[in-house]
Write a protein that holds these residues in place. Structure first.
Motif, PDB file in Angstrom:
ATOM      1  N   GLU A  58       0.829  -1.203   0.000  1.00  0.00           N
ATOM      2  CA  GLU A  58       0.000   0.000   0.000  1.00  0.00           C
ATOM      3  C   GLU A  58       0.860   1.248   0.000  1.00  0.00           C
ATOM      4  O   GLU A  58       1.964   1.249   0.536  1.00  0.00           O
ATOM      5  CB  GLU A  58      -0.887   0.046   1.243  1.00  0.00           C
ATOM      6  N   GLU A  60       0.373   5.218   1.145  1.00  0.00           N
ATOM      7  CA  GLU A  60      -0.505   6.149   1.851  1.00  0.00           C
ATOM      8  C   GLU A  60      -0.046   7.568   1.548  1.00  0.00           C
ATOM      9  O   GLU A  60       1.125   7.898   1.662  1.00  0.00           O
ATOM     10  CB  GLU A  60      -0.413   5.885   3.361  1.00  0.00           C
ATOM     11  N   VAL A  65      -5.319   6.062   0.812  1.00  0.00           N
ATOM     12  CA  VAL A  65      -4.484   4.865   0.848  1.00  0.00           C
ATOM     13  C   VAL A  65      -4.814   4.072  -0.408  1.00  0.00           C
ATOM     14  O   VAL A  65      -5.982   3.834  -0.708  1.00  0.00           O
ATOM     15  CB  VAL A  65      -4.766   4.020   2.107  1.00  0.00           C
TER      16      VAL A  65
END
Length: 127
Positions: A58, A60, A65
């Motif tokens: 991921e 962010e 996100v």
């Protein structure tokens, strides 16, 4: 701003040949621009196996996100250690120092099925 020598996914990841038959993976300038200021990156462990299209981690940002997807199936053989202390490298140098991981592809010819620069350019211009 779309390097001609890379391959791309519709989810805005890029792939480039690296050492020993592996491929570097990162997010495109288009993706980092849409995300805004990146503040954190979560990446898999070295040795993890991924399937094409599965989540690779991921990113962010101050806006959201977002998932990162594996462009090909394979094993993670390297993770960019610089991103831990400087996730903003994804904004400042997405095609260089801001690479995410290196994957050893199960089937290196799978790269041929990804978008070339012209097809990716068309995709981003339609967006």
């Amino acid at each position: 701003m779309i390097p001609e020598d890379l391959r791309y996914t519709a989810e805005h990841e890029w792939l480039a040949p690296a050492d020993a038959g592996a491929f570097k993976v990162g997010i495109t300038h288009f993706a980092q621009d849409a995300l805004g200021d990146i503040v954190f990156v979560q990446l898999p462990e070295v040795g993890a196996t991924v399937k094409a299209g599965d989540s690779l981690g991921e990113v962010e940002s101050t806006k959201s996100v977002s998932e990162i997807y594996a462009p090909v199936s394979g094993e993670v053989v390297a993770v960019n250690p610089a991103l831990e202390g400087a996730p903003e490298l994804l904004n400042s140098d997405p095609y260089g120092e801001g690479w995410l991981v290196q994957l050893k592809a199960d089937d290196p010819s799978a790269v041929d099925g990804l978008l070339d620069a012209a097809a990716y350019r068309e995709l981003t211009e339609a967006a």
